[in-house]
Design a protein around this motif. Structure first.
Motif, PDB file in Angstrom:
ATOM      1  N   ALA A 161       0.804  -1.222   0.000  1.00 53.09           N
ATOM      2  CA  ALA A 161       0.000   0.000   0.000  1.00 53.09           C
ATOM      3  C   ALA A 161       0.842   1.280   0.000  1.00 53.09           C
ATOM      4  CB  ALA A 161      -0.931  -0.009   1.206  1.00 53.09           C
ATOM      5  N   GLU A 197       1.329   8.057  -2.099  1.00 53.83           N
ATOM      6  CA  GLU A 197       1.502   9.403  -2.680  1.00 53.83           C
ATOM      7  C   GLU A 197       0.495   9.684  -3.797  1.00 53.83           C
ATOM      8  OE1 GLU A 197       6.016   9.992  -3.023  1.00 53.83           O
ATOM      9  OE2 GLU A 197       5.677   8.144  -1.903  1.00 53.83           O
ATOM     10  N   PHE A 209      -3.026   0.626   5.045  1.00 56.18           N
ATOM     11  CA  PHE A 209      -3.866  -0.117   5.999  1.00 56.18           C
ATOM     12  C   PHE A 209      -3.512   0.186   7.450  1.00 56.18           C
ATOM     13  CE2 PHE A 209      -4.030  -2.480   2.090  1.00 56.18           C
ATOM     14  CZ  PHE A 209      -5.380  -2.710   1.977  1.00 56.18           C
ATOM     15  N   ARG A 210      -2.189   0.202   7.742  1.00 58.02           N
ATOM     16  CA  ARG A 210      -1.780   0.182   9.142  1.00 58.02           C
ATOM     17  C   ARG A 210      -1.238   1.516   9.656  1.00 58.02           C
ATOM     18  NH1 ARG A 210      -1.539  -4.452   6.738  1.00 58.02           N
ATOM     19  NH2 ARG A 210      -2.718  -6.112   7.753  1.00 58.02           N
ATOM     20  N   TRP A 223      -7.400   0.283   8.437  1.00 53.55           N
ATOM     21  CA  TRP A 223      -7.737  -0.601   9.567  1.00 53.55           C
ATOM     22  C   TRP A 223      -7.894   0.175  10.885  1.00 53.55           C
ATOM     23  CZ3 TRP A 223      -9.790  -3.327   6.454  1.00 53.55           C
ATOM     24  CH2 TRP A 223      -9.222  -4.253   5.614  1.00 53.55           C
ATOM     25  N   THR A 227       5.654  -1.877   1.903  1.00 55.18           N
ATOM     26  CA  THR A 227       4.834  -2.871   2.610  1.00 55.18           C
ATOM     27  C   THR A 227       5.358  -3.065   4.026  1.00 55.18           C
ATOM     28  OG1 THR A 227       3.979  -5.143   2.566  1.00 55.18           O
ATOM     29  CG2 THR A 227       6.134  -4.792   1.520  1.00 55.18           C
ATOM     30  N   SER A 228       4.428  -3.220   4.976  1.00 55.89           N
ATOM     31  CA  SER A 228       4.820  -3.289   6.388  1.00 55.89           C
ATOM     32  C   SER A 228       5.358  -4.662   6.785  1.00 55.89           C
ATOM     33  CB  SER A 228       3.613  -2.948   7.272  1.00 55.89           C
ATOM     34  OG  SER A 228       2.576  -3.881   7.036  1.00 55.89           O
ATOM     35  N   GLU A 249       9.704   3.534   6.492  1.00 58.79           N
ATOM     36  CA  GLU A 249      10.283   3.205   7.807  1.00 58.79           C
ATOM     37  C   GLU A 249      10.657   1.726   7.786  1.00 58.79           C
ATOM     38  OE1 GLU A 249       6.866   4.042  10.175  1.00 58.79           O
ATOM     39  OE2 GLU A 249       5.737   2.435   9.241  1.00 58.79           O
ATOM     40  N   ALA A 306       8.435   6.484  -1.394  1.00 57.76           N
ATOM     41  CA  ALA A 306       8.566   5.638  -2.591  1.00 57.76           C
ATOM     42  C   ALA A 306       8.704   6.501  -3.848  1.00 57.76           C
ATOM     43  CB  ALA A 306       7.355   4.718  -2.711  1.00 57.76           C
TER      44      ALA A 306
END
Ligand code: APR
Length: 228
Positions: free
Chosen positions: A5, A10, A16-17, A23, A169-170, A196, A212
């Protein structure tokens, strides 16, 4: 390459997180599981209808465009596997692309197994364009507890790749979060490009932290310059 995501942030799509992410406002178990859809299809349709409509208001960003440039100019093999259900990679021009979590602009008929393009709102009375049965189609989204699409092709690519890159992506959701370990085990170099450190940060050889839209074009430039 695996995208999440963060590569569409941008462009204006919520991740999501994040603290203002999807979420935070919605519970996964209310809108993103097969059980939620069986219990309250209207609520689930509303959630995806809003996100599908939002696609008409956004454009690919510099990171999507850089990956599309890589697709055109990279002389070797390349595969972008995205967890994103938006269509920004393909609108930017990426062709070697798999949507492992499905697509917002898609429907799936649970009666005849037809998967089809769906642009407008979907509701409980919508009919499958092939078998025409009402009430049996759903958004073509892989929900929690379901098997992602294209896992065989993705596994084959992970086994064969020299370089694995995760972008935006986390690293919170498997199986995608485990791709870096598979690729590294098979000898690939690994790079993370993210705002991060992700949850899987220790598995990557190299990290580039930042937006990104800045970091991906820079990295693509370097890669294509080195290959020239
Ligand atoms: N540039 C780079 N990275 C960014 C940017 C940006 N502009 N904005 C946010 N990020 C990073 C965040 O720091 C975070 O680590 O992108 C990551 C987004 O993480 P998530 O919101 O968890 O999204 P994702 O990893 O795609 O989620 C995986 O979870 O809910 C499911 O099915 C859904 O496909 C999704 C999966």
């Amino acid at each position: 390459m695996l995208t999440g995501a963060g590569i569409s942030a941008e462009s204006g799509l919520a991740t999501f997180r994040a603290s203002d992410g999807l979420w935070e406002d919605h519970r996964i178990e209310d809108v993103a599981t097969p059980e939620a859809f069986a219990r309250d299809p209207g609520l689930v349709h509303d959630f995806y209808n809003a996100r599908r409509a939002r696609l008409g208001e956004v454009e690919p960003d510099a990171a999507h465009r850089a990956l599309a440039r890589l697709d055109v100019e990279w002389p070797g093999e390349l595969l972008v596997v995205t967890q994103n259900v938006d269509d920004l990679h393909e609108r930017a021009g990426s062709r070697r692309l798999l949507h492992m979590h499905g697509e917002l602009r898609g429907g799936w008929c649970t009666a005849c197994n037809n998967r089809f393009r769906w642009d407008g709102p979907m509701d409980s009375f919508a009919r499958c364009p092939k078998c025409a049965l009402p009430g049996l189609i759903r958004p073509d989204i892989v929900w929690f507890g379901e098997m992602p699409y294209e896992m065989e092709a993705i596994d084959a690519a992970l086994m064969a790749c020299d370089l694995f890159v995760a972008i935006g992506t986390s690293g919170a959701v498997y199986p995608a979060a485990g791709f870096v370990q598979t690729a590294a085990y098979r000898g690939a170099a690994t790079l993370e490009i993210n705002l991060e450190p992700s949850q899987g940060r220790i598995f990557f050889d190299e990290h580039r932290f930042g937006l990104a839209g800045v970091e991906v074009p820079k990295w693509v430039d370097e890669l294509l310059t080195d290959a020239a």
